[in-house]
Write a protein that holds these residues in place. Structure first.
Motif, mmCIF file in Angstrom:
data_model
loop_
_atom_site.group_PDB
_atom_site.id
_atom_site.type_symbol
_atom_site.label_atom_id
_atom_site.label_comp_id
_atom_site.label_asym_id
_atom_site.label_seq_id
_atom_site.Cartn_x
_atom_site.Cartn_y
_atom_site.Cartn_z
ATOM 1 N N ALA A 24 0.948 -1.332 0.030
ATOM 2 C CA ALA A 24 -0.048 -0.067 -0.005
ATOM 3 C C ALA A 24 0.884 1.155 0.073
ATOM 4 O O ALA A 24 0.639 2.139 -0.654
ATOM 5 C CB ALA A 24 -1.067 -0.150 1.462
ATOM 6 N N ILE A 25 1.916 1.131 0.776
ATOM 7 C CA ILE A 25 2.714 2.517 0.938
ATOM 8 C C ILE A 25 3.428 2.606 -0.573
ATOM 9 O O ILE A 25 3.555 3.763 -0.866
ATOM 10 C CB ILE A 25 3.850 2.115 2.079
ATOM 11 C CG1 ILE A 25 3.011 2.266 3.315
ATOM 12 C CG2 ILE A 25 4.887 3.270 1.892
ATOM 13 C CD1 ILE A 25 3.980 2.058 4.518
ATOM 14 N N LEU A 26 4.079 1.569 -1.184
ATOM 15 C CA LEU A 26 4.715 1.645 -2.386
ATOM 16 C C LEU A 26 3.774 2.126 -3.311
ATOM 17 O O LEU A 26 4.010 3.204 -4.471
ATOM 18 C CB LEU A 26 5.351 0.194 -2.663
ATOM 19 C CG LEU A 26 6.449 -0.208 -1.659
ATOM 20 C CD1 LEU A 26 7.118 -1.484 -2.327
ATOM 21 C CD2 LEU A 26 7.801 0.972 -1.996
ATOM 22 N N THR A 27 2.596 1.661 -3.490
ATOM 23 C CA THR A 27 1.597 2.086 -4.436
ATOM 24 C C THR A 27 1.141 3.723 -4.224
ATOM 25 O O THR A 27 1.310 4.368 -5.052
ATOM 26 C CB THR A 27 0.162 1.031 -4.205
ATOM 27 O OG1 THR A 27 0.545 0.106 -4.492
ATOM 28 C CG2 THR A 27 -0.796 1.535 -5.273
ATOM 29 N N ALA A 28 0.904 4.056 -2.946
ATOM 30 C CA ALA A 28 0.655 5.401 -2.929
ATOM 31 C C ALA A 28 1.861 6.337 -3.062
ATOM 32 O O ALA A 28 1.626 7.249 -3.878
ATOM 33 C CB ALA A 28 0.456 5.498 -1.264
ATOM 34 N N LEU A 66 1.142 10.492 1.827
ATOM 35 C CA LEU A 66 0.810 10.230 3.265
ATOM 36 C C LEU A 66 -0.814 10.486 3.416
ATOM 37 O O LEU A 66 -1.588 10.061 4.255
ATOM 38 C CB LEU A 66 1.544 11.485 3.972
ATOM 39 C CG LEU A 66 0.940 11.339 5.547
ATOM 40 C CD1 LEU A 66 1.534 10.135 6.394
ATOM 41 C CD2 LEU A 66 1.943 12.440 6.150
ATOM 42 N N ALA A 67 -1.278 11.725 2.890
ATOM 43 C CA ALA A 67 -2.538 12.193 3.104
ATOM 44 C C ALA A 67 -3.529 10.936 2.645
ATOM 45 O O ALA A 67 -4.683 10.781 2.980
ATOM 46 C CB ALA A 67 -2.831 13.404 2.291
ATOM 47 N N ALA A 83 7.396 8.462 9.105
ATOM 48 C CA ALA A 83 8.949 8.225 9.232
ATOM 49 C C ALA A 83 9.037 7.181 8.018
ATOM 50 O O ALA A 83 10.089 7.368 7.182
ATOM 51 C CB ALA A 83 9.310 7.367 10.451
ATOM 52 N N ALA A 84 8.103 6.242 7.523
ATOM 53 C CA ALA A 84 8.222 5.278 6.665
ATOM 54 C C ALA A 84 8.226 6.031 5.319
ATOM 55 O O ALA A 84 8.813 5.487 4.399
ATOM 56 C CB ALA A 84 6.775 4.199 6.536
ATOM 57 N N LEU A 85 7.575 7.140 5.070
ATOM 58 C CA LEU A 85 7.414 7.697 3.755
ATOM 59 C C LEU A 85 8.378 8.982 3.752
ATOM 60 O O LEU A 85 8.619 9.464 2.611
ATOM 61 C CB LEU A 85 5.905 8.392 3.626
ATOM 62 C CG LEU A 85 4.794 7.530 3.584
ATOM 63 C CD1 LEU A 85 3.469 8.227 3.854
ATOM 64 C CD2 LEU A 85 4.963 6.861 2.294
ATOM 65 N N GLU A 235 7.451 -1.279 13.379
ATOM 66 C CA GLU A 235 8.523 -1.183 13.809
ATOM 67 C C GLU A 235 9.440 -1.293 12.812
ATOM 68 O O GLU A 235 10.360 -0.422 12.371
ATOM 69 C CB GLU A 235 9.117 -2.037 14.934
ATOM 70 C CG GLU A 235 10.545 -2.173 15.413
ATOM 71 C CD GLU A 235 10.913 -2.849 16.560
ATOM 72 O OE1 GLU A 235 11.235 -4.016 16.191
ATOM 73 O OE2 GLU A 235 10.929 -2.577 17.531
ATOM 74 N N GLU A 236 9.124 -2.238 11.699
ATOM 75 C CA GLU A 236 9.886 -2.358 10.468
ATOM 76 C C GLU A 236 9.735 -1.291 9.413
ATOM 77 O O GLU A 236 10.690 -0.691 8.766
ATOM 78 C CB GLU A 236 9.507 -3.572 9.612
ATOM 79 C CG GLU A 236 10.524 -3.995 8.539
ATOM 80 C CD GLU A 236 10.065 -5.137 7.645
ATOM 81 O OE1 GLU A 236 10.186 -5.412 6.536
ATOM 82 O OE2 GLU A 236 9.475 -6.223 8.333
ATOM 83 N N LEU A 237 8.409 -0.638 9.300
ATOM 84 C CA LEU A 237 8.173 0.535 8.834
ATOM 85 C C LEU A 237 8.746 1.663 8.950
ATOM 86 O O LEU A 237 9.355 2.444 8.353
ATOM 87 C CB LEU A 237 6.525 0.613 8.596
ATOM 88 C CG LEU A 237 5.704 -0.203 7.833
ATOM 89 C CD1 LEU A 237 4.413 0.015 8.089
ATOM 90 C CD2 LEU A 237 6.242 -0.053 6.351
ATOM 91 N N SER A 238 9.012 1.866 10.574
ATOM 92 C CA SER A 238 9.594 3.051 11.004
ATOM 93 C C SER A 238 11.137 3.103 10.544
ATOM 94 O O SER A 238 11.783 4.203 10.596
ATOM 95 C CB SER A 238 9.451 3.350 12.478
ATOM 96 O OG SER A 238 10.089 2.147 13.077
ATOM 97 N N GLN A 239 11.509 1.864 10.204
ATOM 98 C CA GLN A 239 13.008 1.804 9.941
ATOM 99 C C GLN A 239 13.565 1.864 8.618
ATOM 100 O O GLN A 239 14.663 1.669 7.913
ATOM 101 C CB GLN A 239 13.922 0.226 10.625
ATOM 102 C CG GLN A 239 13.725 0.403 12.221
ATOM 103 C CD GLN A 239 14.170 -0.971 12.527
ATOM 104 O OE1 GLN A 239 14.212 -1.938 11.895
ATOM 105 N NE2 GLN A 239 14.057 -0.959 13.981
ATOM 106 N N TRP A 240 12.525 1.971 7.465
ATOM 107 C CA TRP A 240 12.644 2.052 6.193
ATOM 108 C C TRP A 240 13.698 3.354 5.898
ATOM 109 O O TRP A 240 14.046 3.207 5.087
ATOM 110 C CB TRP A 240 11.423 2.286 5.354
ATOM 111 C CG TRP A 240 10.619 0.950 5.219
ATOM 112 C CD1 TRP A 240 10.981 -0.264 5.855
ATOM 113 C CD2 TRP A 240 9.781 0.532 4.158
ATOM 114 N NE1 TRP A 240 10.038 -1.141 5.362
ATOM 115 C CE2 TRP A 240 9.230 -0.772 4.361
ATOM 116 C CE3 TRP A 240 9.040 1.300 3.513
ATOM 117 C CZ2 TRP A 240 8.333 -1.394 3.783
ATOM 118 C CZ3 TRP A 240 7.862 0.929 2.839
ATOM 119 C CH2 TRP A 240 7.557 -0.575 2.549
#
Length: 240
Positions: A24-28, A66-67, A83-85, A235-240
């Motif tokens: 979802a994050i990569l697609t956004a 993000l929005a 943080a992930a974005l 936690e993993e997302l916050s370390q991207w």
């Protein structure tokens, strides 16, 4: 212009529970970069598959992504998502909270139609197999800890018909169930990501679902495992 709530926009997809997954994050990010004409960001993202690789790309596409994700996943932890974005403002005057908050608010303000468009792109194009591949190893580790077996033995599907220790089989059933429910992925994507066939995937998921309906203790255990899985993924997302 202030972005309206996603649920008020006529063509908006239904909101989702929990936090957005890797796909979802990569697609956004890709959708926002395309809509803003940032070809460099799209090419970098396609090559690396990592949001951190976009850190030197100029433009507000990360904030638009993000929005869209916030609208589609209203329960998501906003700080982890930022943080992930890579949505962080560099400001030496952080001791002026009001001014900093105003700057953040300005970067997060988008027209409702643009926010809804990103959310719609995610809802339509999110890759379920990619989501399953991301969640599966972590779900195996969480389930293996519960049954006291080696996570690698749970994750790796050999195809052998030789009998396995009960703890491994049970942990794998839990891991399949957790990946499908927390990632909202279908049996086809799950089979492609794990090496199990679709019939086995469906059987594992149904077995666990039926068992938790009849066993209050198992229901509580699965809730605990799901919470731990979400914690590790965040936690993993916050370390991207």
């Amino acid at each position: 212009m202030t972005a309206l709530a996603l649920t008020s926009f006529p063509t908006a997809p239904a909101v989702r529970e929990g936090s957005p997954r890797r796909a979802a994050i990569l697609t956004a990010l890709a959708s926002a970069a395309v809509r803003q004409g940032n070809l460099r960001a799209v090419l970098i993202l396609a090559r690396t598959g990592r949001p951190r690789s976009l850190i030197r790309c100029r433009g507000d596409f990360r904030w638009l992504a993000l929005a869209g994700l916030k609208a589609l996943y209203p329960e998501a932890n906003i700080e982890i998502l930022r943080a992930a974005l890579g949505c962080r403002l560099t400001d030496k005057r952080l001791h002026e909270p009001a001014r900093y908050a105003a700057r953040v608010a300005a970067r997060e303000a988008w027209p409702a139609e643009e926010v809804a468009a990103i959310a719609q792109d995610v809802a339509e194009h999110e890759d379920h197999e990619l989501t399953a591949r991301w969640i599966w190893p972590t779900a195996c580790a969480v389930a293996a800890a519960q049954t006291g077996v080696d996570p690698e033995a749970v994750r790796v599907v050999t195809g052998s018909r030789a009998s396995q220790p009960r703890g491994i089989g049970l942990a794998r059933k839990y891991a399949v169930y957790l990946t499908m429910t927390e990632g909202d992925v279908n049996a086809t994507a799950m089979a492609a990501a794990t090496g199990l066939n679709k019939q086995t995937v469906r059987h594992h998921a149904m077995t666990v679902e039926d068992a938790r309906d009849d066993d209050g203790a198992l229901d509580a255990t699965l809730e605990t495992l799901a919470a731990e899985l979400r914690r590790r993924l965040d936690e993993e997302l916050s370390q991207w």
